[in-house]
Design a protein around this motif. Sequence first.
Motif, PDB file in Angstrom:
ATOM      1  N   CYS A  22      -9.815  50.427 -20.502  1.00 29.71           N
ATOM      2  CA  CYS A  22      -9.069  50.149 -21.731  1.00 29.71           C
ATOM      3  C   CYS A  22      -7.583  50.025 -21.445  1.00 29.71           C
ATOM      4  N   GLY A  23      -6.919  49.207 -22.265  1.00 30.90           N
ATOM      5  CA  GLY A  23      -5.481  49.057 -22.133  1.00 30.90           C
ATOM      6  C   GLY A  23      -4.874  48.417 -23.358  1.00 30.90           C
ATOM      7  N   VAL A  24      -3.559  48.403 -23.389  1.00 32.23           N
ATOM      8  CA  VAL A  24      -2.802  47.834 -24.502  1.00 32.23           C
ATOM      9  C   VAL A  24      -2.340  46.433 -24.116  1.00 32.23           C
ATOM     10  N   ILE A  25      -2.499  45.485 -25.016  1.00 31.31           N
ATOM     11  CA  ILE A  25      -2.028  44.127 -24.787  1.00 31.31           C
ATOM     12  C   ILE A  25      -0.514  44.125 -24.987  1.00 31.31           C
ATOM     13  N   VAL A  26       0.216  43.821 -23.918  1.00 35.33           N
ATOM     14  CA  VAL A  26       1.672  43.839 -23.986  1.00 35.33           C
ATOM     15  C   VAL A  26       2.261  42.434 -24.111  1.00 35.33           C
ATOM     16  N   GLU A  27       1.434  41.411 -23.853  1.00 35.14           N
ATOM     17  CA  GLU A  27       1.913  40.033 -23.989  1.00 35.14           C
ATOM     18  C   GLU A  27       0.715  39.110 -24.207  1.00 35.14           C
ATOM     19  N   VAL A  28       0.859  38.215 -25.178  1.00 37.43           N
ATOM     20  CA  VAL A  28      -0.153  37.190 -25.434  1.00 37.43           C
ATOM     21  C   VAL A  28       0.423  35.878 -24.936  1.00 37.43           C
ATOM     22  N   ARG A  29      -0.226  35.252 -23.961  1.00 37.98           N
ATOM     23  CA  ARG A  29       0.315  34.024 -23.361  1.00 37.98           C
ATOM     24  C   ARG A  29      -0.333  32.757 -23.883  1.00 37.98           C
ATOM     25  N   GLY A  30      -1.482  32.856 -24.527  1.00 39.92           N
ATOM     26  CA  GLY A  30      -2.177  31.678 -25.035  1.00 39.92           C
ATOM     27  C   GLY A  30      -1.685  31.292 -26.418  1.00 39.92           C
ATOM     28  N   PRO A  31      -2.018  30.081 -26.837  1.00 38.73           N
ATOM     29  CA  PRO A  31      -1.617  29.634 -28.182  1.00 38.73           C
ATOM     30  C   PRO A  31      -2.419  30.346 -29.268  1.00 38.73           C
ATOM     31  N   ASP A  32      -1.771  30.650 -30.380  1.00 37.76           N
ATOM     32  CA  ASP A  32      -2.414  31.235 -31.559  1.00 37.76           C
ATOM     33  C   ASP A  32      -3.174  32.519 -31.264  1.00 37.76           C
ATOM     34  N   GLY A  33      -2.647  33.368 -30.377  1.00 35.54           N
ATOM     35  CA  GLY A  33      -3.272  34.648 -30.090  1.00 35.54           C
ATOM     36  C   GLY A  33      -4.416  34.592 -29.096  1.00 35.54           C
ATOM     37  N   GLY A  34      -4.584  33.453 -28.446  1.00 36.54           N
ATOM     38  CA  GLY A  34      -5.669  33.307 -27.472  1.00 36.54           C
ATOM     39  C   GLY A  34      -5.273  33.814 -26.099  1.00 36.54           C
ATOM     40  N   PRO A  35      -6.257  33.940 -25.210  1.00 38.54           N
ATOM     41  CA  PRO A  35      -5.980  34.405 -23.850  1.00 38.54           C
ATOM     42  C   PRO A  35      -5.213  33.362 -23.053  1.00 38.54           C
ATOM     43  N   PRO A  36      -4.601  33.756 -21.973  1.00 38.42           N
ATOM     44  CA  PRO A  36      -4.697  35.055 -21.294  1.00 38.42           C
ATOM     45  C   PRO A  36      -3.776  36.091 -21.913  1.00 38.42           C
ATOM     46  N   TYR A  37      -4.085  37.356 -21.599  1.00 42.97           N
ATOM     47  CA  TYR A  37      -3.305  38.488 -22.089  1.00 42.97           C
ATOM     48  C   TYR A  37      -2.777  39.293 -20.904  1.00 42.97           C
ATOM     49  N   ARG A  38      -1.537  39.780 -21.016  1.00 42.23           N
ATOM     50  CA  ARG A  38      -1.035  40.754 -20.043  1.00 42.23           C
ATOM     51  C   ARG A  38      -1.354  42.110 -20.635  1.00 42.23           C
TER      52      ARG A  38
END
Length: 68
Positions: A22-38
């Motif tokens: 488990c982890g916290v999403i610190v950055e959303v790199r895809g358009p409209d909340g899509g992946p990839p996620y940091r």
Amino acid sequence: MRASTGDRLRIHGRVIGQKDNCGVIVEVRGPDGGPPYRVRFDDGHESLVYPGPDCVVEPAATVDSPTL
């Protein structure tokens, strides 16, 4: 899959008895909340994640003040 900064990403274990990662999403790199996620995982490491079918996004908890 859609996510926002602050949501939690849970990656289910692939083997019986293996703990979820488990982890916290610190950055959303895809358009409209899509992946990839940091993601900053609970053990402290960060990684760029393209979630698969074994992943679940858990929305960030909203803290409401109690009504008296």
